[in-house]
Design a protein around this motif. Structure first.
Motif, PDB file in Angstrom:
ATOM      1  N   SER A  13      33.324  -0.597  27.658  1.00 31.44           N
ATOM      2  CA  SER A  13      33.783   0.771  27.408  1.00 31.44           C
ATOM      3  C   SER A  13      35.217   0.814  26.903  1.00 31.44           C
ATOM      4  O   SER A  13      35.701   1.852  26.472  1.00 31.44           O
ATOM      5  N   GLY A  14      35.913  -0.317  26.946  1.00 30.22           N
ATOM      6  CA  GLY A  14      37.308  -0.352  26.531  1.00 30.22           C
ATOM      7  C   GLY A  14      38.280  -0.332  27.679  1.00 30.22           C
ATOM      8  O   GLY A  14      39.474  -0.436  27.471  1.00 30.22           O
ATOM      9  N   GLY A  15      37.763  -0.197  28.901  1.00 37.40           N
ATOM     10  CA  GLY A  15      38.620  -0.195  30.075  1.00 37.40           C
ATOM     11  C   GLY A  15      38.418  -1.446  30.900  1.00 37.40           C
ATOM     12  O   GLY A  15      37.851  -2.436  30.428  1.00 37.40           O
ATOM     13  N   TYR A  16      38.855  -1.398  32.157  1.00 39.66           N
ATOM     14  CA  TYR A  16      38.769  -2.551  33.040  1.00 39.66           C
ATOM     15  C   TYR A  16      38.119  -2.150  34.359  1.00 39.66           C
ATOM     16  O   TYR A  16      38.459  -1.130  34.950  1.00 39.66           O
ATOM     17  N   LYS A  17      37.196  -2.961  34.804  1.00 40.26           N
ATOM     18  CA  LYS A  17      36.566  -2.745  36.110  1.00 40.26           C
ATOM     19  C   LYS A  17      37.564  -3.139  37.192  1.00 40.26           C
ATOM     20  O   LYS A  17      38.102  -4.248  37.184  1.00 40.26           O
ATOM     21  N   VAL A  18      37.819  -2.218  38.123  1.00 47.29           N
ATOM     22  CA  VAL A  18      38.801  -2.480  39.178  1.00 47.29           C
ATOM     23  C   VAL A  18      38.203  -2.130  40.536  1.00 47.29           C
ATOM     24  O   VAL A  18      37.231  -1.362  40.631  1.00 47.29           O
ATOM     25  N   ASP A  19      38.777  -2.691  41.575  1.00 52.68           N
ATOM     26  CA  ASP A  19      38.341  -2.429  42.949  1.00 52.68           C
ATOM     27  C   ASP A  19      39.483  -1.741  43.685  1.00 52.68           C
ATOM     28  O   ASP A  19      40.402  -2.394  44.172  1.00 52.68           O
ATOM     29  N   VAL A  20      39.425  -0.409  43.766  1.00 51.74           N
ATOM     30  CA  VAL A  20      40.523   0.342  44.369  1.00 51.74           C
ATOM     31  C   VAL A  20      40.370   0.482  45.878  1.00 51.74           C
ATOM     32  O   VAL A  20      41.176   1.146  46.528  1.00 51.74           O
ATOM     33  N   SER A  21      39.346  -0.159  46.449  1.00 53.07           N
ATOM     34  CA  SER A  21      39.219  -0.132  47.910  1.00 53.07           C
ATOM     35  C   SER A  21      40.225  -1.070  48.562  1.00 53.07           C
ATOM     36  O   SER A  21      40.450  -1.011  49.770  1.00 53.07           O
ATOM     37  N   ARG A  22      40.817  -1.939  47.767  1.00 50.32           N
ATOM     38  CA  ARG A  22      41.809  -2.889  48.277  1.00 50.32           C
ATOM     39  C   ARG A  22      43.211  -2.317  48.122  1.00 50.32           C
ATOM     40  O   ARG A  22      43.458  -1.416  47.330  1.00 50.32           O
ATOM     41  N   GLY A  23      44.153  -2.869  48.856  1.00 45.57           N
ATOM     42  CA  GLY A  23      45.536  -2.450  48.728  1.00 45.57           C
ATOM     43  C   GLY A  23      45.785  -1.062  49.289  1.00 45.57           C
ATOM     44  O   GLY A  23      44.965  -0.493  50.001  1.00 45.57           O
ATOM     45  N   GLU A  24      46.939  -0.509  48.957  1.00 45.48           N
ATOM     46  CA  GLU A  24      47.381   0.778  49.486  1.00 45.48           C
ATOM     47  C   GLU A  24      47.198   1.878  48.441  1.00 45.48           C
ATOM     48  O   GLU A  24      47.111   1.617  47.244  1.00 45.48           O
ATOM     49  N   ARG A  25      47.151   3.122  48.932  1.00 46.53           N
ATOM     50  CA  ARG A  25      47.228   4.281  48.046  1.00 46.53           C
ATOM     51  C   ARG A  25      48.625   4.870  48.197  1.00 46.53           C
ATOM     52  O   ARG A  25      49.097   5.098  49.297  1.00 46.53           O
TER      53      ARG A  25
END
Length: 397
Positions: A13-25
């Protein structure tokens, strides 16, 4: 520029698959985004710099004796006060902000004075100025169709102008629109988990803000993702570099900057999957300008030009550092670092749910702790959790 971008694959799609369940918000940018009206939103650093630089060019600052200031009330406009400053050619009108500062300088209640008829407020303010023990104040006066008093501070206030910060950022980020590697961020598609770095910069998407009281800007290097290990499904765990800065030349806040690695920015400008968050701030004290020149500006440039390898190697070391292989080891490891029995159970359960296996490495435990921190409604409890997670990572750096 010493930058190594590791093997990171762009999604179809032109973007990047990321895992936002990790790290802080981190919600600081989102708070700014929600609160800024359209006239405080800029589409490029060039436009922002021009606006705040022009403002400072129309301004002057000086130290005046408080006993020589005359407060004038306009009988035809009972809500308006003006100040006659020594040596001035015309009266100067306080802004809402500077009126509060002036009242504070002479220990007068600004909210109460605003409720009084102008002549009565003038009498009270005049008395405060006449009996002011500090004897001197520093003013910031700006020509803006009329002569405005934008700030009133103590005589030793070390002003750093907003344009000085914006121009320091321009040295590394150009216009902030993609003409360098630093730009206004893209947006995360929650339905797919794809972060798209290429989004049109509009009033709704910009992260460049300036008002009559402050500036705030947030930029990312999201066209050059960094791979730091693999997720449980074997896909790359991708990060981007980001930073935000703030300042107030009228004394509304400190000057500061925060740098970090993150995985995505959502439409509401929340930062997701943040790691290695570092922040510095400089109070506008007597030598603030020197500290900005010798500390903040070089720190900004150093982060912009640094290699991500120390960060990547730290993540890898944390992944490889096995500290627990049994349930008893896991419990002992967490309980020995101040976590309650209930918190220990939740951390282990979180990692098990997300990774499909119980935590073993330092990195596993850090991810579980930060996930638990996100669920804490009380800020002090959340910060305590995040602090414990940072200490664990510091052990392997």
């Amino acid at each position: 520029m010493n930058m190594q971008v590791l093997d990171a694959r762009r999604d179809a799609s032109g973007g990047y698959k990321v895992d936002v369940s990790r790290g802080e918000r981190v919600g600081r940018v989102s708070s700014e985004w929600f609160s800024r009206p359209d006239d405080e939103r800029f589409l490029s650093l060039g436009d922002m710099a021009g606006a705040v630089r022009g403002r400072s060019e129309r301004s002057r600052t000086r130290v005046v004796e408080t006993t020589l200031i005359h407060v004038e009330a306009n009988r035809n406009d009972p809500e308006r006060l003006a100040l006659i400053l020594p040596g001035a050619d015309a009266p100067v009108t306080p802004t809402h902000w500077s009126f509060g500062q002036l009242a504070s300088q002479v220990s007068a209640p600004a909210a109460y004075l605003r409720q009084l008829p102008a002549p009565l407020a003038a009498i009270n303010l005049q008395y405060g100025l006449t009996s002011h023990r500090a004897e001197q104040i520093k003013t910031l006066e700006t020509e803006n169709g009329r002569l405005e008093l934008r700030a009133v501070t103590g005589p030793d206030y070390g002003r750093i102008y907003d344009h000085e910060l914006v121009e320091a950022v321009q040295k590394i980020a150009g216009n902030g629109t993609g003409d360098t590697r630093w730009k206004v961020p893209g947006v995360l598609d929650w339905s797919t988990g794809i972060y798209n770095p290429r989004v049109d910069i509009t009033r709704d998407t910009t992260t460049l803000y300036a008002s009559d009281r402050d500036v705030f800007l947030f930029l990312v290097d999201d066209l050059n993702p960094i791979e730091a290990g693999r997720l449980s499904d074997g896909s790359p765990d991708l990060y981007f570099r980001g930073f935000y800065c703030w300042n107030s030349e009228v004394g509304a806040k400190t000057l500061g900057m925060a740098s970090f690695y993150l995985r995505a920015v959502c439409q509401n400008r929340n930062l997701w999957g943040v790691e290695q968050f570092e922040e510095i701030s400089i109070r506008h004290s007597k030598y603030a300008a020197n500290r900005f020149a010798h500390e903040a500006a070089p720190a900004l440039e150093g982060f912009a030009n640094s290699s991500p390898l120390p960060f990547v190697n730290g993540i890898r070391a944390a992944r490889e550092r096995i500290v627990a292989r049994t349930d008893e080891d896991r419990s002992d490891f967490l309980r020995g670092r101040g976590f309650s029995k209930a918190e220990t159970g939740k951390i282990i359960e979180t990692v098990l749910a997300e990774e499909g296996r119980p935590p073993e490495s330092i990195f596993d435990f850090v991810q579980g702790i930060t996930a638990l921190a996100r669920d804490k409604s009380h800020q002090d409890a959340r910060l305590d959790m995040e602090g414990k997670a940072k200490k664990l990572l510091d052990r392997v750096h």
